[in-house]
Design a protein around this motif. Structure first.
Motif, PDB file in Angstrom:
ATOM      1  N   THR A   1       0.828  -1.208   0.000  1.00 15.64           N
ATOM      2  CA  THR A   1       0.000   0.000   0.000  1.00 15.64           C
ATOM      3  C   THR A   1       0.859   1.253   0.000  1.00 15.64           C
ATOM      4  N   LEU A   2       1.931   1.266   0.784  1.00 14.17           N
ATOM      5  CA  LEU A   2       2.842   2.405   0.792  1.00 14.17           C
ATOM      6  C   LEU A   2       3.471   2.604  -0.585  1.00 14.17           C
ATOM      7  N   TYR A   3       3.896   1.504  -1.206  1.00 10.61           N
ATOM      8  CA  TYR A   3       4.466   1.571  -2.560  1.00 10.61           C
ATOM      9  C   TYR A   3       3.435   2.148  -3.540  1.00 10.61           C
ATOM     10  N   ASN A   4       2.196   1.729  -3.438  1.00 11.88           N
ATOM     11  CA  ASN A   4       1.149   2.187  -4.347  1.00 11.88           C
ATOM     12  C   ASN A   4       0.883   3.679  -4.194  1.00 11.88           C
ATOM     13  N   LEU A   5       0.919   4.161  -2.975  1.00  7.30           N
ATOM     14  CA  LEU A   5       0.739   5.591  -2.756  1.00  7.30           C
ATOM     15  C   LEU A   5       1.834   6.398  -3.437  1.00  7.30           C
ATOM     16  N   ILE A   6       3.056   5.896  -3.357  1.00  8.04           N
ATOM     17  CA  ILE A   6       4.185   6.593  -3.989  1.00  8.04           C
ATOM     18  C   ILE A   6       4.038   6.588  -5.512  1.00  8.04           C
ATOM     19  N   VAL A   7       3.687   5.426  -6.062  1.00  7.24           N
ATOM     20  CA  VAL A   7       3.530   5.313  -7.520  1.00  7.24           C
ATOM     21  C   VAL A   7       2.417   6.223  -8.022  1.00  7.24           C
ATOM     22  N   SER A   8       1.272   6.195  -7.351  1.00 12.07           N
ATOM     23  CA  SER A   8       0.128   6.978  -7.824  1.00 12.07           C
ATOM     24  C   SER A   8       0.361   8.480  -7.681  1.00 12.07           C
ATOM     25  N   TRP A   9       1.326   8.848  -6.864  1.00 11.28           N
ATOM     26  CA  TRP A   9       1.680  10.263  -6.697  1.00 11.28           C
ATOM     27  C   TRP A   9       2.721  10.694  -7.732  1.00 11.28           C
ATOM     28  N   LEU A  10       3.773   9.858  -7.920  1.00 10.54           N
ATOM     29  CA  LEU A  10       4.895  10.261  -8.759  1.00 10.54           C
ATOM     30  C   LEU A  10       4.761   9.819 -10.217  1.00 10.54           C
ATOM     31  N   ALA A  11       4.128   8.679 -10.476  1.00  9.51           N
ATOM     32  CA  ALA A  11       4.018   8.167 -11.848  1.00  9.51           C
ATOM     33  C   ALA A  11       2.633   7.576 -12.074  1.00  9.51           C
ATOM     34  N   PRO A  12       1.583   8.387 -11.998  1.00 10.67           N
ATOM     35  CA  PRO A  12       0.219   7.851 -11.998  1.00 10.67           C
ATOM     36  C   PRO A  12      -0.233   7.223 -13.305  1.00 10.67           C
ATOM     37  N   SER A  13       0.465   7.492 -14.425  1.00 11.61           N
ATOM     38  CA  SER A  13       0.005   7.000 -15.729  1.00 11.61           C
ATOM     39  C   SER A  13       0.773   5.794 -16.234  1.00 11.61           C
ATOM     40  N   ASN A  14       1.776   5.342 -15.517  1.00  8.96           N
ATOM     41  CA  ASN A  14       2.621   4.240 -15.982  1.00  8.96           C
ATOM     42  C   ASN A  14       2.109   2.926 -15.403  1.00  8.96           C
ATOM     43  N   PHE A  15       1.428   2.128 -16.211  1.00  9.05           N
ATOM     44  CA  PHE A  15       0.791   0.916 -15.683  1.00  9.05           C
ATOM     45  C   PHE A  15       1.798  -0.118 -15.211  1.00  9.05           C
ATOM     46  N   TYR A  16       3.029  -0.099 -15.757  1.00 10.96           N
ATOM     47  CA  TYR A  16       4.028  -1.077 -15.323  1.00 10.96           C
ATOM     48  C   TYR A  16       4.302  -0.968 -13.830  1.00 10.96           C
ATOM     49  N   TYR A  17       4.302   0.256 -13.290  1.00 13.97           N
ATOM     50  CA  TYR A  17       4.630   0.456 -11.889  1.00 13.97           C
ATOM     51  C   TYR A  17       3.551  -0.087 -10.945  1.00 13.97           C
ATOM     52  N   TYR A  18       2.338  -0.268 -11.454  1.00 12.11           N
ATOM     53  CA  TYR A  18       1.257  -0.772 -10.602  1.00 12.11           C
ATOM     54  C   TYR A  18       1.291  -2.296 -10.452  1.00 12.11           C
ATOM     55  N   LEU A  19       2.002  -2.975 -11.346  1.00 11.10           N
ATOM     56  CA  LEU A  19       1.969  -4.436 -11.330  1.00 11.10           C
ATOM     57  C   LEU A  19       2.459  -5.026 -10.010  1.00 11.10           C
ATOM     58  N   PRO A  20       3.585  -4.540  -9.435  1.00 11.21           N
ATOM     59  CA  PRO A  20       4.005  -5.108  -8.139  1.00 11.21           C
ATOM     60  C   PRO A  20       2.976  -4.902  -7.039  1.00 11.21           C
ATOM     61  N   TYR A  21       2.273  -3.769  -7.070  1.00 10.12           N
ATOM     62  CA  TYR A  21       1.271  -3.532  -6.024  1.00 10.12           C
ATOM     63  C   TYR A  21       0.183  -4.581  -6.053  1.00 10.12           C
ATOM     64  N   PHE A  22      -0.402  -4.824  -7.224  1.00  7.16           N
ATOM     65  CA  PHE A  22      -1.496  -5.788  -7.318  1.00  7.16           C
ATOM     66  C   PHE A  22      -1.038  -7.184  -6.916  1.00  7.16           C
ATOM     67  N   PHE A  23       0.196  -7.534  -7.282  1.00  8.15           N
ATOM     68  CA  PHE A  23       0.711  -8.859  -6.935  1.00  8.15           C
ATOM     69  C   PHE A  23       0.947  -8.978  -5.432  1.00  8.15           C
ATOM     70  N   VAL A  24       1.660  -8.019  -4.858  1.00  3.07           N
ATOM     71  CA  VAL A  24       2.072  -8.124  -3.460  1.00  3.07           C
ATOM     72  C   VAL A  24       0.885  -7.948  -2.516  1.00  3.07           C
ATOM     73  N   TYR A  25      -0.002  -6.987  -2.812  1.00  3.02           N
ATOM     74  CA  TYR A  25      -1.147  -6.780  -1.918  1.00  3.02           C
ATOM     75  C   TYR A  25      -2.027  -8.026  -1.868  1.00  3.02           C
ATOM     76  N   THR A  26      -2.348  -8.584  -3.016  1.00  5.82           N
ATOM     77  CA  THR A  26      -3.232  -9.750  -3.020  1.00  5.82           C
ATOM     78  C   THR A  26      -2.548 -10.985  -2.453  1.00  5.82           C
ATOM     79  N   LEU A  27      -1.215 -11.048  -2.535  1.00  2.98           N
ATOM     80  CA  LEU A  27      -0.499 -12.141  -1.878  1.00  2.98           C
ATOM     81  C   LEU A  27      -0.746 -12.085  -0.372  1.00  2.98           C
ATOM     82  N   GLY A  28      -0.524 -10.909   0.219  1.00  3.81           N
ATOM     83  CA  GLY A  28      -0.750 -10.775   1.652  1.00  3.81           C
ATOM     84  C   GLY A  28      -2.205 -10.998   2.024  1.00  3.81           C
TER      85      GLY A  28
END
Length: 406
Positions: free
Chosen positions: A292-319
């Motif tokens: 979640t912390l990583y996602n907040l940073i990505v959505s603030w600094l690089a909100p249009s780059n879908f590649y950066y969101y991939l780790p968030y979806f993987f890691v959050y749903t893993l936990g």
């Protein structure tokens, strides 16, 4: 006792029944633009097909388990699948949004029978670590649905149009109905069935809703799941508008999420009986918090780059998937004599919150990636606060320690 073949097939069948829910939610999302044009409606009217589904799903989830406690596990599932099949084909041949609304309500009323009653079946058949492993198997197989649903829907839409998605749902439900008739045993003995008198129902629902430990687990799970599900409900806007992806590219959201859920479910089942439940909960929430912390940073600094969101979806749903069996089973264990009804109310709590997400929260926050990330973070924080408040209430002696981890 189940035969070895049935014992192996049962979790897979229950997972298949549970998959109907996410299929019904996201399979037709890639078709929103085509449906909007053909039916002459706007995004809000299409979003209402989700809200109606969730409201009907939430309402009926209160009754699936109770009906199974009264009439056994098989009959309500058979009726639910029959209604769902007819409703799916009804949507496929509908020509107006109003008719689709009616059939979406029928889908919502029937789709939850398998997942609600399936949880009770697991507790009827398995105990201890075996129950956690069986439920983890269900979660692992069920986790495929969010990824393949929109992908299959996008492919069907590209080749045959949006109506083919609902024909596929109707055919899938019909196949599951056949498998239920062939494989699913009746797991609730006649002498264990509960009365359905008005006085008995009021007493049962009062007992479950007023059980603080049970409701704490249920609400915490709904909030935790909402941290991911807000992205599912916002997918048409988040993926098509913010990230500029196409109707067949929903895999960029649902693929990593599915991989994370499958890995988390596998680890949960593998670690059952080896790691204590408090450790699984702590590690799962630490993983989700980091994502979640990583996602907040990505959505603030690089909100249009879908590649950066991939780790968030993987890691959050893993936990999330790592702790899901633990939270679900701990909740059911708070009410061992009311597992069917308790399972109903677990799903009612989750789906009721999903309805709120679909109707109010998602449309309010999907205007920007940062708002989506902030809403997801808020829900995870509230879930964690709920669990620690439950722990504090237990340690302070205000409630019993049974079924509460420390």
């Amino acid at each position: 006792m189940l035969s070895p073949l049935r014992s192996q097939a049962l979790p897979l069948l229950l997972a298949g029944l549970a998959m109907l829910g996410p299929f019904t939610i996201n399979m037709y999302m890639p078709s929103f633009a085509a449906m909007r044009a053909e039916l002459g409606v706007d995004d809000v009217q299409l979003q209402f097909t989700l809200s109606l589904y969730f409201m009907a799903f939430a309402f009926m989830s209160l009754w699936h388990g109770t009906l199974s406690d009264r009439f056994g596990r098989r009959l309500p599932i058979i009726i639910g699948l029959s209604v769902f099949t007819l409703a799916s084909f009804g949507i496929a041949f509908s020509s107006s949004i109003e008719v689709i609304y009616v059939f979406r309500i029928l889908q919502g009323l029937s789709a939850g029978a398998g997942i609600v009653i399936g949880r009770a079946v697991i507790r009827d058949v398995y105990a201890g670590a075996a129950a956690q492993r069986a439920y983890a198997t269900v979660v692992m197989v069920f986790s495929v649905a969010p990824a393949i649903g929109p992908v299959v829907g996008g492919l069907l839409h590209s080749e045959f149009g949006w109506r083919s998605c609902f024909i596929f749902l109707g055919g899938t439900s019909a196949l599951l109905l056949v498998l239920v008739l062939l494989i699913l045993p009746e797991t609730l003995a006649p002498e264990s069935r509960q009365s359905m008198s008005l006085v008995s129902l009021v007493k049962t629902y009062k007992e479950v809703f007023l059980n603080f430990r049970f409701m704490s687990w249920a609400v915490s799970f709904a909030l935790m799941f909402g941290g991911f599900f807000v992205y599912v409900l916002s997918a048409p806007v988040f993926l098509l508008e913010h990230l500029q992806l196409g109707p067949t590219e929903f895999l960029w959201l649902f693929g990593p999420a599915t991989a994370g859920m499958m890995l988390g479910a596998y680890l949960s089942g593998h670690l059952a009986g080896h790691w204590p439940l408090p450790r699984l909960l702590r590690i799962g929430f630490v993983i989700m918090a980091a994502a979640t912390l990583y996602n907040l940073i990505v959505s603030w600094l690089a909100p249009s780059n879908f590649y950066y969101y991939l780790p968030y979806f993987f890691v959050y749903t893993l936990g999330m998937s790592l702790v899901q069996p633990t939270i679900t089973l701990l909740g059911l264990d708070c009410l061992p004599e009311r597992r069917g009804t308790a399972s109903s109310i677990q799903l009612f709590t989750q789906t009721g919150f999903n309805a709120l997400l679909a109707a109010v929260i998602a449309p309010f926050v999907w205007g920007s990636p940062l708002h989506l990330a902030m809403s997801a973070a808020s829900m995870l924080a509230l879930s964690l606060i709920g669990i620690y408040f439950l722990r504090w209430m237990t340690l302070s002696g205000r409630i019993s320690a049974a079924s509460v981890t420390s």
